[in-house]
Design an enzyme around this catalytic site. Structure first.
Site, mmCIF file in Angstrom:
data_model
loop_
_atom_site.group_PDB
_atom_site.id
_atom_site.type_symbol
_atom_site.label_atom_id
_atom_site.label_comp_id
_atom_site.label_asym_id
_atom_site.label_seq_id
_atom_site.Cartn_x
_atom_site.Cartn_y
_atom_site.Cartn_z
ATOM 1 N N LYS A 46 27.582 28.426 26.523
ATOM 2 C CA LYS A 46 26.793 28.251 27.734
ATOM 3 C C LYS A 46 26.125 26.870 27.747
ATOM 4 C CE LYS A 46 25.793 32.608 29.407
ATOM 5 N NZ LYS A 46 25.109 33.894 29.291
ATOM 6 N N GLU B 102 23.857 39.053 30.456
ATOM 7 C CA GLU B 102 22.510 38.619 30.825
ATOM 8 C C GLU B 102 22.721 37.703 32.027
ATOM 9 O OE1 GLU B 102 20.460 35.765 28.347
ATOM 10 O OE2 GLU B 102 18.535 36.216 29.307
ATOM 11 N N ARG C 24 34.774 37.170 19.445
ATOM 12 C CA ARG C 24 34.743 36.555 20.769
ATOM 13 C C ARG C 24 35.938 35.635 20.937
ATOM 14 N NH1 ARG C 24 29.405 34.258 20.700
ATOM 15 N NH2 ARG C 24 29.796 34.110 22.924
#
Length: 556
Positions: A272, A36, A262
């Site tokens: 983030k 994204e 991950r």
RNA sequence: UGGGGCGUCGCCAAGCGGUAAGGCACCGGAUUUUGAUUCCGGCAUUCCCAGGUUCGAUCCCUGGCGCCCCAGCCA
């Protein structure tokens, strides 16, 4: 590259693909990296990029770059450009296969109307808070919305009015009609479309309703002909919904979703939110701060794409939550840099040494190998004179046991030059040694004793009158705790106060005056360095330490 | 206490019923004009635990225990 030639052990994804190819389910596999564009890429994304592009390359398939740009409130063109650049930097190329979920908005819209027509979607008037309340909890099932029973015509009319901009943000949403009692929360009539009156970075002002991730991702995979849609573990709960859309819509293909764990790295944070915080609170100097785990950061610091790729191969892929030791990454960087960097002498914290029996005006020259194990890398000339600088750490008036550098009375080798013996020191009023005096052995030119006596220590040096000045930035881990992220505690309490140390009076051998920012060096006995691509310029050199050399001595 | 996932050496990770690969870390030791590199050697009688099936189980079954994820009109 030697770091990439080691055969890789299998992993569950390779096994799945091998089976799919072997049984003829697919002739060619297609994967995709679907970021994204709402932030910059970090080392965790590198794992996904290497996985997706690597699998495609390994099996002779292809990998798409697709921007999952379904939320214009958070996305920006700047991120799109940066992400493309980072993927290229890492060494991967999507060729003609650049896609945007937003390019599918018209098709997705048609599919939403299709679902309405099938009685499988409805327009919701409940507020966000009410929807939440109706959704139930993890242990109690949800309640059906009073708007769930609207007619197809009413839903269609309302949805079209949503699209045409008749309602403000948040007034209505489109929901799938699935099952409010489902134990998987994602199936309790998930939101499909919401109203956002905001320009979109890729499609501009053409839409004011935007699909949710769930309504866009799988269908985009299907449109692109993705065979293996690889995502991280937290999306596993979305898989039934992903499959529900594929089953209830006339999509052109049937991709399959697979999940992997991950990447987590010790001594770093990857979320983030936290990365944004480090930047916004000026704890670091921007997204490309060399201490950041962002691809921009490690790139500026000097890590090579080859090293990052080797790292991604080395850590493997699995489904269990894992924390990779920062040392694994650092070792990958060393392995690559050890092979490719020319050696050079640089004194970071200078201590002046005067060689009393060396002629005042004499300047000697020595040939120094650029790489001791690679003669093909050539050599360069270094100059020697009566006054030189050595590393402050390489001198000890009262040496600890086992110290074999310069110390009063004993001999030490000046790399490539001569064997010297310290004869005395000069101290300032605080008792700090500010100058060291030595006698050199004229018969040891080049560094070998004429009588063959063994010299245990070799230290680096630089001629005082020939050295050039530079600033050197020593970067270290951003956190002092291996898991700054762990449990409730504020990760910022673990910030390493010494994550960067700026040495403004370093002395480098002359050779470095014209250093190209793209060339990395090994400063012998210290580590790997490169000119900072932003701040270094001729006449005002700034070097970044990429990573230290391993150091068995300092551990003692 | 609803659903989903995971548990093999300090950290990763192969293994898929036949008697525990590899990497990082760590500990030796050799070579070395970088205390680097390189090179040798060490490092899980044991696979979360307990039962069971089997000639044989890390791999199959049952029951525990532990950890992670899910209640955004984020992705």
């Amino acid at each position: 590259m030697s770091t990439e030639s080691v055969p890789q052990p299998s992993n569950f994804l390779r096994t799945i693909i091998e089976d799919d190819l072997a049984c003829g389910k697919h002739q060619v596999i297609v994967t995709r990296f679907p970021p994204e564009p709402n932030g910059y890429l970090h080392i965790g994304h590198a794992k996904s990029i290497c996985l997706n592009f690597g699998l495609a390359r390994h099996f002779g398939g292809r990998c798409h770059l697709r921007f999952d740009d379904t939320n214009p409130a958070k996305e920006e063109l700047e991120y799109i450009e940066s992400i493309k650049e980072s993927v290229h930097w890492l060494g991967f190329d999507w060729g003609q296969h650049l896609f945007y979920a937003s390019d599918n908005f018209e098709q997705l819209y048609q599919w939403a109307e299709y679902l309405i027509q099938q009685g499988k979607a409805y327009v919701e008037d409940l507020t966000a808070d009410e929807i939440r309340a109706y959704r139930g909890t993890l242990t109690e099932s949800g309640k059906e919305s009073p708007y769930r029973g609207r007619s197809v015509e009413e839903n269609l009319g309302l949805f079209r009015r949503m699209k045409s901009g008749e309602f403000p943000d948040g007034a209505k949403v489109l929901r799938a009609r699935i099952d409010m009692t489902a134990s998987n929360m994602n199936l309790r009539d998930p939101v499909l479309y919401r109203i956002i009156h905001a320009p979109h970075p890729h499609v501009g002002n053409t839409w004011c309703i935007y699909p949710m991730y769930d309504f866009a991702h799988g269908q985009s995979d299907a449109i692109e002909g993705i065979t293996h849609s690889i995502c991280t573990l937290e999306f596993e709960d979305h898989k039934p919904l992903y499959e529900w859309f594929l089953a209830n819509l006339p999509v052109p293909s049937q991709p399959r979703q697979y999940e992997f764990a991950r990447l987590n790295l010790t001594y770093a944070v990857m979320s983030k939110r936290k990365l944004h915080e480090l930047v916004n609170q000026h704890i670091v100097n921007g997204w490309d701060d060399p201490r950041m785990p962002t691809l921009m950061g490690i790139r500026r610091r000097g890590y090579t794409p080859e090293a990052v790729r080797a790292f991604c191969e080395r850590i493997g892929v699995g489904r269990s939550d894992s924390w990779i030791d920062m040392s694994v990454l650092e070792e990958c960087v060393r392995e690559d840099l050890n092979e490719r960097t020319p050696r050079v002498l640089a004194v970071l914290r200078p201590l002046k040494v005067v060689i009393d029996n060396y002629p005042d005006e004499l300047v000697d020259e020595f040939e120094a190998a650029n790489h001791p194990q690679k003669p093909e890398m050539g050599s360069r000339t270094i100059r020697f004179s009566r006054e030189i600088f050595i590393e402050q750490d390489d001198f000890a008036e009262a040496p600890p046991k086992g110290f074999f550098r310069m110390t009063p009375g004993s001999e030490v080798r000046l790399r490539y030059a001569y064997i010297v013996r310290c004869t005395g020191v000069v101290k300032d009023e605080n008792g700090t040694v500010i100058e060291v005096h030595c006698q050199y052995d004229p018969a040891s030119r080049g560094g070998s004793a004429a009588d063959g006596r063994k010299i245990k220590g070799t230290i680096h040096w630089v001629s005082a009158s020939h050295a050039i000045d530079a600033e050197v930035r020593l970067f270290d881990r951003l956190f002092t705790d291996p898991n700054p992220d762990r449990g409730g505690a504020d990760y910022k309490q673990f910030l390493n106060p010494h994550s960067v140390e700026v040495l403004s009076a370093a002395k480098l051998e002359q050779h470095l005056a014209t250093a190209d920012p793209e060339i990395r060096y090994q400063f012998e006995r210290q580590g790997y360095f490169r000119p900072d691509p932003l701040d270094s310029e001729p006449g005002r050199l700034v070097f970044n330490r990429i990573v230290t050399l391993k150091d068995a001595w300092s551990k003692k």
